[in-house]
Scaffold this motif. Sequence first.
Motif, PDB file in Angstrom:
ATOM      1  N   VAL A 190      72.636  74.606  56.367  1.00 39.61           N
ATOM      2  CA  VAL A 190      72.453  73.273  55.692  1.00 39.61           C
ATOM      3  C   VAL A 190      74.335  73.388  55.030  1.00 39.61           C
ATOM      4  CG1 VAL A 190      72.423  72.708  52.655  1.00 39.61           C
ATOM      5  CG2 VAL A 190      70.710  74.359  54.287  1.00 39.61           C
ATOM      6  N   PRO A 191      74.764  71.397  56.135  1.00 38.51           N
ATOM      7  CA  PRO A 191      75.429  71.495  54.930  1.00 38.51           C
ATOM      8  C   PRO A 191      76.247  71.000  53.860  1.00 38.51           C
ATOM      9  CG  PRO A 191      74.673  69.537  55.927  1.00 38.51           C
ATOM     10  CD  PRO A 191      73.340  70.919  55.671  1.00 38.51           C
ATOM     11  N   ALA A 192      77.577  71.656  53.358  1.00 37.39           N
ATOM     12  CA  ALA A 192      77.695  70.902  51.999  1.00 37.39           C
ATOM     13  C   ALA A 192      78.594  69.195  51.699  1.00 37.39           C
ATOM     14  CB  ALA A 192      78.440  72.625  51.518  1.00 37.39           C
ATOM     15  N   LEU A 193      77.751  69.281  50.754  1.00 32.57           N
ATOM     16  CA  LEU A 193      78.542  67.490  51.391  1.00 32.57           C
ATOM     17  C   LEU A 193      79.558  67.249  49.927  1.00 32.57           C
ATOM     18  CD1 LEU A 193      75.404  66.358  53.009  1.00 32.57           C
ATOM     19  CD2 LEU A 193      77.615  66.698  53.854  1.00 32.57           C
ATOM     20  N   GLY A 196      79.157  63.295  49.267  1.00 29.55           N
ATOM     21  CA  GLY A 196      77.678  62.775  49.079  1.00 29.55           C
ATOM     22  C   GLY A 196      77.607  62.315  50.656  1.00 29.55           C
ATOM     23  N   ALA A 197      79.202  62.163  51.062  1.00 28.88           N
ATOM     24  CA  ALA A 197      79.082  61.745  52.792  1.00 28.88           C
ATOM     25  C   ALA A 197      78.081  62.757  53.578  1.00 28.88           C
ATOM     26  CB  ALA A 197      80.371  61.575  53.155  1.00 28.88           C
ATOM     27  N   GLY A 198      77.054  61.860  54.650  1.00 31.95           N
ATOM     28  CA  GLY A 198      76.277  62.808  55.129  1.00 31.95           C
ATOM     29  C   GLY A 198      74.903  62.760  54.557  1.00 31.95           C
ATOM     30  N   LEU A 199      75.059  62.724  53.265  1.00 35.78           N
ATOM     31  CA  LEU A 199      73.483  62.615  52.572  1.00 35.78           C
ATOM     32  C   LEU A 199      73.105  60.617  52.381  1.00 35.78           C
ATOM     33  CD1 LEU A 199      71.390  63.751  50.825  1.00 35.78           C
ATOM     34  CD2 LEU A 199      72.215  62.575  48.726  1.00 35.78           C
ATOM     35  N   VAL A 222      70.301  54.527  40.487  1.00 34.04           N
ATOM     36  CA  VAL A 222      71.533  54.547  41.502  1.00 34.04           C
ATOM     37  C   VAL A 222      73.074  54.937  40.460  1.00 34.04           C
ATOM     38  CG1 VAL A 222      72.465  52.585  43.092  1.00 34.04           C
ATOM     39  CG2 VAL A 222      69.699  52.421  42.860  1.00 34.04           C
ATOM     40  N   GLU A 223      73.844  54.252  39.494  1.00 31.17           N
ATOM     41  CA  GLU A 223      74.742  54.474  38.833  1.00 31.17           C
ATOM     42  C   GLU A 223      75.131  55.779  38.483  1.00 31.17           C
ATOM     43  OE1 GLU A 223      76.969  53.126  35.303  1.00 31.17           O
ATOM     44  OE2 GLU A 223      75.843  51.969  35.660  1.00 31.17           O
ATOM     45  N   GLU A 224      73.877  56.489  38.884  1.00 30.69           N
ATOM     46  CA  GLU A 224      74.395  57.992  38.096  1.00 30.69           C
ATOM     47  C   GLU A 224      74.278  59.042  39.729  1.00 30.69           C
ATOM     48  OE1 GLU A 224      72.561  61.867  36.231  1.00 30.69           O
ATOM     49  OE2 GLU A 224      70.748  59.758  35.918  1.00 30.69           O
ATOM     50  N   LEU A 225      73.961  58.231  40.342  1.00 34.57           N
ATOM     51  CA  LEU A 225      73.751  58.915  42.355  1.00 34.57           C
ATOM     52  C   LEU A 225      75.184  58.442  42.476  1.00 34.57           C
ATOM     53  CD1 LEU A 225      70.315  57.850  43.216  1.00 34.57           C
ATOM     54  CD2 LEU A 225      70.811  60.223  42.976  1.00 34.57           C
ATOM     55  N   ARG A 226      75.464  57.671  42.454  1.00 33.62           N
ATOM     56  CA  ARG A 226      76.738  57.037  42.954  1.00 33.62           C
ATOM     57  C   ARG A 226      78.095  57.643  41.952  1.00 33.62           C
ATOM     58  NH1 ARG A 226      76.316  55.001  47.728  1.00 33.62           N
ATOM     59  NH2 ARG A 226      74.802  52.519  47.557  1.00 33.62           N
ATOM     60  N   THR A 227      77.965  57.927  40.826  1.00 34.88           N
ATOM     61  CA  THR A 227      78.625  58.825  40.120  1.00 34.88           C
ATOM     62  C   THR A 227      78.765  60.231  40.347  1.00 34.88           C
ATOM     63  OG1 THR A 227      78.714  57.363  38.509  1.00 34.88           O
ATOM     64  CG2 THR A 227      79.423  59.552  37.941  1.00 34.88           C
ATOM     65  N   GLU A 228      77.495  60.822  41.015  1.00 37.79           N
ATOM     66  CA  GLU A 228      77.571  61.994  41.582  1.00 37.79           C
ATOM     67  C   GLU A 228      78.086  62.314  42.909  1.00 37.79           C
ATOM     68  OE1 GLU A 228      77.168  64.745  39.492  1.00 37.79           O
ATOM     69  OE2 GLU A 228      76.488  64.304  38.067  1.00 37.79           O
ATOM     70  N   LEU A 229      77.340  61.496  43.348  1.00 38.36           N
ATOM     71  CA  LEU A 229      77.473  61.404  44.707  1.00 38.36           C
ATOM     72  C   LEU A 229      78.030  59.800  45.953  1.00 38.36           C
ATOM     73  CD1 LEU A 229      74.484  63.421  45.773  1.00 38.36           C
ATOM     74  CD2 LEU A 229      76.630  64.100  45.885  1.00 38.36           C
ATOM     75  N   PRO A 230      79.277  59.954  45.380  1.00 38.99           N
ATOM     76  CA  PRO A 230      79.831  58.538  45.568  1.00 38.99           C
ATOM     77  C   PRO A 230      79.549  57.904  47.019  1.00 38.99           C
ATOM     78  CG  PRO A 230      81.527  60.369  45.194  1.00 38.99           C
ATOM     79  CD  PRO A 230      81.107  60.848  44.741  1.00 38.99           C
ATOM     80  N   ASP A 231      80.092  58.863  48.142  1.00 35.06           N
ATOM     81  CA  ASP A 231      79.738  58.775  49.578  1.00 35.06           C
ATOM     82  C   ASP A 231      78.491  58.123  50.153  1.00 35.06           C
ATOM     83  OD1 ASP A 231      82.612  57.294  48.930  1.00 35.06           O
ATOM     84  OD2 ASP A 231      83.224  59.986  49.687  1.00 35.06           O
ATOM     85  N   ALA A 232      77.594  59.366  49.157  1.00 35.69           N
ATOM     86  CA  ALA A 232      75.847  58.757  49.788  1.00 35.69           C
ATOM     87  C   ALA A 232      75.753  57.457  50.347  1.00 35.69           C
ATOM     88  CB  ALA A 232      74.582  59.637  48.967  1.00 35.69           C
ATOM     89  N   HIS A 233      74.848  57.852  50.942  1.00 35.01           N
ATOM     90  CA  HIS A 233      74.107  56.125  52.041  1.00 35.01           C
ATOM     91  C   HIS A 233      73.222  56.310  51.395  1.00 35.01           C
ATOM     92  CE1 HIS A 233      72.531  53.762  54.978  1.00 35.01           C
ATOM     93  NE2 HIS A 233      72.492  53.381  54.477  1.00 35.01           N
ATOM     94  N   ALA A 310      73.695  70.656  44.062  1.00 31.61           N
ATOM     95  CA  ALA A 310      73.832  71.552  45.119  1.00 31.61           C
ATOM     96  C   ALA A 310      73.616  70.711  46.243  1.00 31.61           C
ATOM     97  CB  ALA A 310      71.855  72.162  44.774  1.00 31.61           C
ATOM     98  N   VAL A 311      74.260  70.223  46.746  1.00 27.46           N
ATOM     99  CA  VAL A 311      74.720  68.986  47.421  1.00 27.46           C
ATOM    100  C   VAL A 311      75.869  69.368  48.045  1.00 27.46           C
ATOM    101  CG1 VAL A 311      74.335  67.032  48.389  1.00 27.46           C
ATOM    102  CG2 VAL A 311      72.580  67.537  47.799  1.00 27.46           C
ATOM    103  N   LYS A 312      76.180  68.785  46.437  1.00 29.80           N
ATOM    104  CA  LYS A 312      77.825  69.590  46.712  1.00 29.80           C
ATOM    105  C   LYS A 312      78.295  70.630  47.198  1.00 29.80           C
ATOM    106  CE  LYS A 312      78.648  66.168  42.533  1.00 29.80           C
ATOM    107  NZ  LYS A 312      79.132  66.382  41.521  1.00 29.80           N
ATOM    108  N   GLN A 313      77.830  71.853  46.767  1.00 32.02           N
ATOM    109  CA  GLN A 313      78.101  73.482  47.382  1.00 32.02           C
ATOM    110  C   GLN A 313      77.313  73.970  48.894  1.00 32.02           C
ATOM    111  OE1 GLN A 313      77.009  75.120  43.504  1.00 32.02           O
ATOM    112  NE2 GLN A 313      78.485  74.394  42.161  1.00 32.02           N
ATOM    113  N   GLY A 314      76.530  73.410  49.366  1.00 30.72           N
ATOM    114  CA  GLY A 314      75.657  73.454  49.745  1.00 30.72           C
ATOM    115  C   GLY A 314      74.602  74.365  49.687  1.00 30.72           C
ATOM    116  N   ARG A 315      74.651  75.271  48.439  1.00 31.02           N
ATOM    117  CA  ARG A 315      73.225  75.825  48.677  1.00 31.02           C
ATOM    118  C   ARG A 315      71.352  75.454  48.691  1.00 31.02           C
ATOM    119  NH1 ARG A 315      75.451  79.600  46.011  1.00 31.02           N
ATOM    120  NH2 ARG A 315      77.888  79.249  45.155  1.00 31.02           N
TER     121      ARG A 315
END
Length: 547
Positions: A190-193, A196-199, A222-233, A310-315
């Motif tokens: 499970v990658p830590a991101l 958000g890059a790679g999600l 979507v704005e909240e998702l961008r704030t939390e994971l700015p590089d997510a696709h 959890a995505v940031k920490q890879g948990r």
Amino acid sequence: MRNTLNDLDARLFVQVASRRLRGADPWLSRLTRAADHGKLWLAGAAVAGATGNRTARRAALRATGSLLLASAVANIAAKSLTRRSRPALEPVPLVRRLLRQPVTSSFPSGHSASAAAFATGLAIESPLLGAIAAPVALGVMASRVYVGVHYPGDVLAGAALGAGAAALTLRWWPRRGEHPAQTAPPGIDVPALPTGAGLHLVVNGASGSGTLPGTGDRERLVEELRTELPDAHILMCGDGDDLAALVERAAALAVRTHGALGICGGDGSVNLAATVAAREGLPLAVFPGGTLNHFALDLGTHTVRATAEAVKQGRACAVDLGLVTGEGADRPFLNTFSVGIYPELVRVRERLEKRIGKWPALGVALVRVLATAEPVRLTVSGVPRTVWMLFAGNGTYDPPGFAPVHRTSLDDGLLDVRAVDGSHPFARTRLLFAFLTGTLARTPVYREARLTALDLTDLRDARHLAVDGETIRAVPRLRLAKVPAGLTVYRPEEPAVPPQPVVRKGLLGGVVFQDGRPPVSRADAGGQGRKTSIRGRAAGCHPPVRG
């Protein structure tokens, strides 16, 4: 003894009714009138429900149910049995007396029962809301003596009855546990991101009315998702878009970049993404965005921030998948499978909800289906049965009965099978009576079992099946099985883990545990495993020993 208590009650009434509290006369009189017919409490429930907060909605629902139960017992049953006369009004100042005096029995106080039931019901779900309602409830109770319509004993009895009615709702509707369900260790890397890059995340903007009710809310999400994971696709799925195609596209990108798949939507959307993630061996990030979000709630990822951390920490963790196999196709499910009344209810609701909204459509569908439905004939593990509904949960649900709410474990290796037998006369009425009286375990119309697999054949009467709240066309024969730890999902670290649910012996007549043996436990199934296809794990109904 009874005469002594009545005399004491009468003396206390005179002391309270004759005493004047400065400034209280108009307010207590208005308060007691506001509580007539439960208007005050129903208005409070409407306000709590309109906040959009899930805990407040649950509290409002429990409080309203408690009020209705207490009011029925106090005003219909108890008053008809006691026939106590109302207090004499001589000690009560004229300014305080109600213009319309009640003529029903004085014992117990129905207003007090409703007030105590509502406040206690709120407190069960939300101590804060209960604390806010408590002074108002106490004011209503005191006002009944102050305006001269009840003895203090009537109020105390009504309060005890109301609190007891609220506590009784826990028998039918237990509180959701404070901690998310137990899970297994992840079976894949499970990658830590951190950014958000790679999600690769698909947001289903057409999901329910939970997190995405309108365009403005969609944009804020979507704005909240961008704030939390700015590089997510992020891929948006709007009305008319092909959600399945977008999920497949996101999964292909995640495989290519050695990343992760994400989904934001309701349980149906999560089911679709989980199917693809399990097939491709990808970790899945679940962001709640539908009406009910059962899986996200049980998992403990019921907010965007929780999943993002959890995505940031890879948990991550692994959860079981239920699996429906038939006619050469596999259909995983994360929550529930059912045949009988419920699939028809979902089908009618889906046909109406775009015109009148989801919850009104559910009410109309419920009336229509219950009025016209017929039990379904099928064969359960070789035994012919007639059922109103057969339900299978992916894991053991609480509470027992036909209204399961939540799970304490997502890796117990079991199917929670429940059935309403349609071969008995007045089966629906008997089931409702058993549910209300807490005698489900003894009624012949309800059966339950904990299994690892179940065969259903001769499904000629069933037109549709329901899988995670979505309807699919029924097939003549199918098998329900389990894929232990079949899906890896991101989940934040939790400070406490609930105990494993108790495995009970099957009660579903004619059905035995797979191969006549008890279900496999997590210890039997092994620990962390290697990546295996869904079909390979379920083959032969025995999950392979991994490790």
